[in-house]
Design an enzyme around this catalytic site. Structure first.
Site, short mmCIF file in Angstrom:
data_model
loop_
_atom_site.label_atom_id
_atom_site.label_comp_id
_atom_site.label_asym_id
_atom_site.label_seq_id
_atom_site.Cartn_x
_atom_site.Cartn_y
_atom_site.Cartn_z
CG ASN A 7 35.95 38.53 38.59
OD1 ASN A 7 34.76 39.10 38.71
ND2 ASN A 7 36.81 38.98 37.98
CE LYS A 9 36.96 37.44 34.62
NZ LYS A 9 37.47 35.97 34.10
CG HIS A 92 40.95 39.96 37.16
ND1 HIS A 92 40.84 39.50 35.79
CD2 HIS A 92 40.03 38.46 38.36
CE1 HIS A 92 40.37 38.81 35.72
NE2 HIS A 92 40.14 38.27 36.45
CD GLU A 94 39.41 38.90 32.49
OE1 GLU A 94 38.05 39.21 33.24
OE2 GLU A 94 39.45 38.07 32.27
CD GLU A 161 41.64 35.05 39.26
OE1 GLU A 161 41.02 34.06 39.17
OE2 GLU A 161 41.11 36.04 38.53
N GLY A 167 39.46 31.18 31.35
CA GLY A 167 38.58 31.81 30.50
C GLY A 167 38.80 31.20 29.47
CB SER A 209 39.15 27.10 33.12
OG SER A 209 39.63 28.23 32.46
#
Ligand code: 13P
Length: 249
Positions: A7, A9, A92, A94, A161, A167, A209
């Protein structure tokens, strides 16, 4: 065959995407994994043709639920399939955190993706606070219950996730990822039975991660069918090492 999805992003313009592919493709040539690059919308068109001669599939990071219409700024499923896109990330964290994504909209997107032949990668996962409060399972099961209404479950890929692992460099211990994915699998099986759907194996990935130095331990877990990789997928050598993971027999 594992699903190894990157991904990107909001990273890489067209030139950077092509340069990446030039370095990455030879490193994974001959791999029998299901490799997916989820690029930004603006890089999809330029990647489409060169990817077609590799075993790497193209993915997007979101999709609208209508085929066309007055939805300024949105991208529809036929716009993606027109570019050769085969996978799409939906829900996702985010998008949920920063763009007000809800389970209801996730559900609309999942159904629309399937109507148009895209394979959705549905992301679920808990915050650090929810984990500390013992709400991990309840939160994820609610995301699944609401997100998957009317969805053909065997044709969805799910990505667990945990938000605290994204991250952060703070990977979820493989055994814990395995445990939570086992919980998800149990729920999915019940859902498949309750809705009289085929109880085919649903691919469930881990994300958060994932790096070259933890991929082998993650893939050694029996419940982990693959990974969804952010930061480490931006660098061809690192992502190739992830694709070419090694698990002791
Ligand atoms: P990182 O690999 O950077 O933690 O990102 C994970 C992710 O969000 C993939 O969708």
């Amino acid at each position: 065959m594992a699903v190894i999805a990157g991904n990107w992003k909001m990273h890489k313009n067209r030139g950077e995407a092509l340069a990446y592919l030039q370095e990455f493709a030879p490193l994974v040539a001959g791999s029998d994994q299901e490799i997916v690059l989820c690029a930004p919308f603006t890089a999809l068109a330029v990647l489409s043709e060169p990817l077609a001669t590799t075993g790497i599939a193209l993915g997007a990071q979101n999709v609208h639920w209508e085929a066309a219409g007055a939805y300024t700024g949105e991208i529809s499923p036929p716009m993606l399939t027109d570019l050769g896109v085969r996978y799409v990330i939906i829900g996702h964290s985010e998008r949920r955190q920063y763009f007000g994504e809800t389970d209801e909209r996730v559900n609309l997107r999942l159904k629309a993706a399937q109507r148009h032949g895209l394979i959705p990668i549905l992301c679920v996962g808990e915050t650090e606070e929810q984990r500390h409060q013992g709400l991990t399972e309840a939160h994820i099961l609610a995301q699944l219950a609401q997100g998957l209404v009317g969805v053909k479950v065997p044709q969805v890929i799910i990505a667990y996730e945990p938000i605290w692992a994204i991250g952060s460099g703070n990977t979820c211990p493989p055994e814990e990822a395995n445990r939570v994915i086992g919980v998800i699998r149990k729920e999915i099986t019940l859902l498949q039975q309750a809705t009289s759907q085929a109880t085919d194996h649903v691919r469930i990935l881990y994300g958060g991660s994932v790096k070259p130095d933890n991929i082998d331990d993650l893939m050694a877990m029996p419940e982990v069918d693959g990974v969804l990789v952010g930061t480490a997928s931006l660098e061809p050598q690192a992502f190739a090492r992830i694709v070419n993971y090694r698990v002791a027999p």
